[in-house]
Enzyme design. Structure first.
Site, short mmCIF file in Angstrom:
data_model
loop_
_atom_site.label_atom_id
_atom_site.label_comp_id
_atom_site.label_asym_id
_atom_site.label_seq_id
_atom_site.Cartn_x
_atom_site.Cartn_y
_atom_site.Cartn_z
CG ASP A 224 -2.31 0.76 1.08
OD1 ASP A 224 -2.28 1.71 0.05
OD2 ASP A 224 -3.15 0.36 1.64
CG ASP B 21 -9.74 2.23 -0.35
OD1 ASP B 21 -9.19 1.12 -0.42
OD2 ASP B 21 -8.96 3.22 0.44
C1 GLA Z 1 -5.80 1.89 2.10
C2 GLA Z 1 -6.07 0.54 1.32
C3 GLA Z 1 -7.09 0.05 2.21
C4 GLA Z 1 -6.56 -0.50 3.40
C5 GLA Z 1 -6.00 0.75 4.35
C6 GLA Z 1 -5.31 0.23 5.58
O1 GLA Z 1 -6.76 2.80 2.28
O2 GLA Z 1 -6.70 1.04 -0.21
O3 GLA Z 1 -7.82 -1.24 1.13
O4 GLA Z 1 -5.63 -1.39 3.18
O5 GLA Z 1 -5.38 1.42 3.28
O6 GLA Z 1 -5.01 1.25 6.16
#
Ligand code: GLA
Length: 753
Positions: free
Chosen positions: A503, A573
């Site tokens: 990420d 997301d």
């Molecule tokens: C990002 C990712 C999510 C999750 C969060 C965790 O927003 O896109 O899927 O993994 O971080 O903090």
């Protein structure tokens, strides 16, 4: 196929002083690159100027010199010495420079030792090789691979044109690869310095001069949870551009643009797609010029960029992929999909179905322990799910997003008994185990920051801007990368981790490095991206069995650079099935479904609060890598009961989705009442169509939609009605779909009989 043809011809030019046409000759070397249906042609003039001749539908002619309009504004001092500027400002150039009469957007700009920025690049020589050379960037302490499409001699040939700058020691190698079975041409460049120090101020990957401005311009824009929304508008005079200045390719714009004819739709018309194989700041622009022509440029964003080249050093310009289609936007997309599936994505999972995962992020957020995770894994296993992914919050002392990034050791207060014990336990019930990492980040509240505050990217004297309470690590420094790498290795060597979600949850600010001299600070944007590539390459090389999924606050780094390392990328997301219709449509414009991270999540959806049927959530996630992101122990029993059959359906259709040809049947941006798409096997014996009804059907009537991509002659059975018809009937006459209610969906299979 690449043809080279040197010809000398006689032209005439009106001479104002003589008051008549005067003859002159021009010897030019034409380079004609052809793919199955497209031709890209350029020429080196006698003067050494490298000019663009043509890009479009294939022609097998070996002489396209007449398209150069040489009688109008030749570079021939004998007949045109009074107006060199007109030649420079109107001729189509392959790698346009700044400062010598071409006032359109330059591809390259370099500051010489005296501080001047005018350039004059001239052709020196060419070579042609089978296949495609790898790209790499040499740094002081290592060499970093630069991501690019790859091909061997059976798939592609590469033209390298060497140019030399007249007043500095700069030389440029321009690389053009033409693919044998796909309508794709790629471009990249290497800029070398053989003389005193110079500073590159811009080094774009491609410039293409089109002879017309009668095109629409398509871009993919958005925001967090709304990535890659398709926008289309006619070109207008002046400059239209998209870019990123955030240090990643970004939520807001994707490094993709297309020029399409005004009448282009999914199935007809011309489309030229440009996609940059890069994961940092990019720039793409279409400039309509005084003569209603268009210059498209794309490359690393020149904004706040500079790169010093000492004598003997070189700079590698990332690759731009260009795809041409004369069969509409759909065909352009399918070419990108094939190119990326066959020539960009690497590794063990390239051609393999990915494990069906369950991710605990939307199930628990930070609130979990080993028992909670195990209970999810156990229930998931019983339903047919294959892998548990432990998301954010398992390391350091992280219980919210305010700490511990950079401290990559397990939090034993949460995961009692340690990581290995949990992984073994999950493996013990036959589930794979994956883990979340955010390796480019550092929390102010972390042991790493306390030990190395200067490792955060920062400007001396300015307060550091926090975003999600975190800073960005200075990945231009090898010792920083080595430290994070040794921590990652310790995790991977300690437990059987088979998947990593990588990420990147904030953008760069106060961009300066404690390790770079003041005259090299502007290099940090690019050095940071190279540092990320270095670590991801280490991961791919040393742990080839691990499935890597890139992610950036959802889908802010969905770009071809990332696809070189990870066969899949988290698309957004926003996991709501209806919002996903737009996000997945936009993503499919140039990225294959095999790469699109998509999960079934709980309702009401955590981002938009909408409730949709469990079946529809599954049908929409099925056109991606597929998985679940919910607390499977707590969802309604009816939903849980549906999971095994949903998984069966996914397994049945995944080979088609992963390897077949995608056809977009609806356009959710133009008609937001429904969407539909189809995947057809390469041999056209099988197809699957998904229909999603956003708003209830009109007045109880069914909606007629037209399948695509079937063989018109062959006969298919529709699973919807059991009827058998030739493909032409289904495609020309359509099929009727009738569903009651909003957000309902339907999957129809066509099987050749
Ligand atoms: C990002 C990712 C999510 C999750 C969060 C965790 O927003 O896109 O899927 O993994 O971080 O903090």
């Amino acid at each position: 196929m690449i043809k080279v043809n040197t010809i000398k011809k006689e032209y005439t030019k009106w001479d104002w002083q003589a008051g008549k046409n005067v003859p002159f000759t021009e010897e030019m070397t034409q380079f004609i690159l052809s793919t199955p249906n497209s031709t890209y042609a350029l020429a080196a003039l006698e003067s050494g100027h490298l000019c663009h001749i043509y890009y479009g539908r294939r022609t097998d002619d070996e002489d396209l010199a007449y398209l150069m309009r040489l009688g109008e504004n030749p570079y021939t001092p004998k007949v045109n010495s009074r107006d060199m500027g007109t030649f420079m400002d109107t001729t189509p150039f392959e790698y346009p420079v700044h400062g010598t009469g071409d006032y359109r957007e330059p591809a390259v700009m370099i500051r010489d030792g005296n501080g001047a920025t005018s350039l004059d690049l001239r052709y020196v020589s060419y070579s042609i090789t089978d296949g495609k050379p790898l790209l790499s960037q040499e740094l002081e302490d290592c060499t970093v691979k630069v991501p690019a499409t790859y091909a061997d001699g059976s798939d592609a040939r590469t033209l390298c044109i060497t140019m030399k700058e007249i007043h500095t020691g700069v030389e440029v190698d321009l690389y053009y690869t033409a693919f044998e079975s796909l309508d794709a041409v790629t471009r990249s460049a290497v800029i070398r310095n053989t003389g005193d120090r110079v500073d590159i101020l811009r080094a774009l990957s491609a410039a293409v001069d089109f002879d017309s401005c009668e095109y629409d311009w398509i871009t993919l824009n958005g925001s967090w949870a709304r990535e890659r929304i398709v926008e289309r508008s006619p070109l207008h005079h002046g400059k239209q551009s998209v870019d990123s200045v955030k240090g990643e390719s970004s939520h807001q714009s994707n490094p993709f643009v297309a020029l399409v004819s005004h009448n282009a739709d999914e199935n007809s018309g011309e489309a030229y797609g440009f996609n940059l194989v890069y994961s940092g700041n990019f720039f793409a622009q279409a400039e309509v010029t005084q003569h209603k022509r268009t210059r498209v440029v794309m490359g690393v964003n020149p904004f706040d960029f500079a790169w010093a080249l000492e004598k003997g050093q070189s700079f590698t310009v990332p690759e731009c992929v260009m795809v041409y289609s004369d069969k509409g936007i759909g065909e352009m997309s399918r070419t990108f999909h094939d190119l990326y599936r066959r020539h960009l994505i690497r590794g063990e999972y390239k051609d393999k179905r990915r494990p069906i995962l369950i991710n605990n992020w939307e199930a628990t957020y930070f609130n979990f322990d080993e028992e909670k995770l195990f209970s999810i894994a156990k229930q998931a296993k019983e339903l047919g799910i294959e892998m548990l992914v432990m998301d954010d919050g398992w390391f350091g002392h992280r219980n919210s997003d305010n700490s511990s990034l950079g401290d990559w050791y397990v939090n034993e207060n949460k995961i009692k008994g340690g990581l290995k014990a949990l992984v073994d336990r999950v493996n013990g019930i036959g589930m794979m185990f994956g883990i979340w990492l955010e390796p480019e980040m550092i929390s102010p509240d972390s042991d790493l920051y306390r030990a190395h505050p200067d490792w955060a990217i920062q400007v001396k004297g300015l307060p550091l801007t926090q975003s999600r309470e975190q800073y960005v690590l200075d990945y231009s420094r090898k010792e920083v990368r080595d430290c994070i790498w040794s921590q990652i290795k310790a995790i991977l060597d300690n437990a059987n981790i088979e998947y990593i979600k990588w990420d990147m949850n904030r953008q760069l600010t106060e961009v300066a490095s404690a390790a770079l001299p003041s005259d090299r600070q502007r290099e940090l944007w690019h050095r940071f991206v190279l540092g990320v590539y270095d670590l991801q390459e280490r991961l791919c090389t040393e742990y080839p069995h691990i499935l890597l999924e890139n992610c950036s606050g959802g889908g802010a780094r969905f770009d071809p650079g990332m696809l070189f390392y990870s066969p899949q990328i988290w698309a957004s997301d926003d996991t709501d099935a209806i919002e996903r219709l737009k996000i997945q449509y936009g993503t499919s414009i140039c990225y294959p479904a095999s790469a699109m991270g998509a999960h079934v999540s709980d309702c009401p959806n955590h981002t938009v609060g909408r409730s949709t049927p469990f079946e529809t959530r599954g049908n929409v996630a099925m056109v991606g890598t597929f998985g679940y992101e919910l607390d499977v122990t707590r969802i309604p029993q009816a939903d849980r009961d549906e999971i095994p059959s949903q998984i069966e359906k996914f397994k049945k259709y995944n080979p088609l989705v992963r390897t077949g040809d995608q056809y977009r049947l609806g356009n959710i941006f133009e008609d937001n009442t429904f969407d539909a798409w189809m995947f057809v096997s390469k041999d056209k014996s099988q197809a699957v169509l998904t229909y999603v009804q956003v708003l209830g059907r009109p007045n109880y009537h069914s909606r007629r939609i037209k399948p695509a991509g079937l063989d018109p002659e062959r006969r298919y059975r529709s699973s919807q009605t059991g009827e058998v018809h030739p493909g032409s009937t289904f495609m020309n006459c359509g099929i009727d779909v009738a569903l009651d209610g909003d957000f309902k969906s339907l999957v129809i299979e066509f099987t050749e009989v």
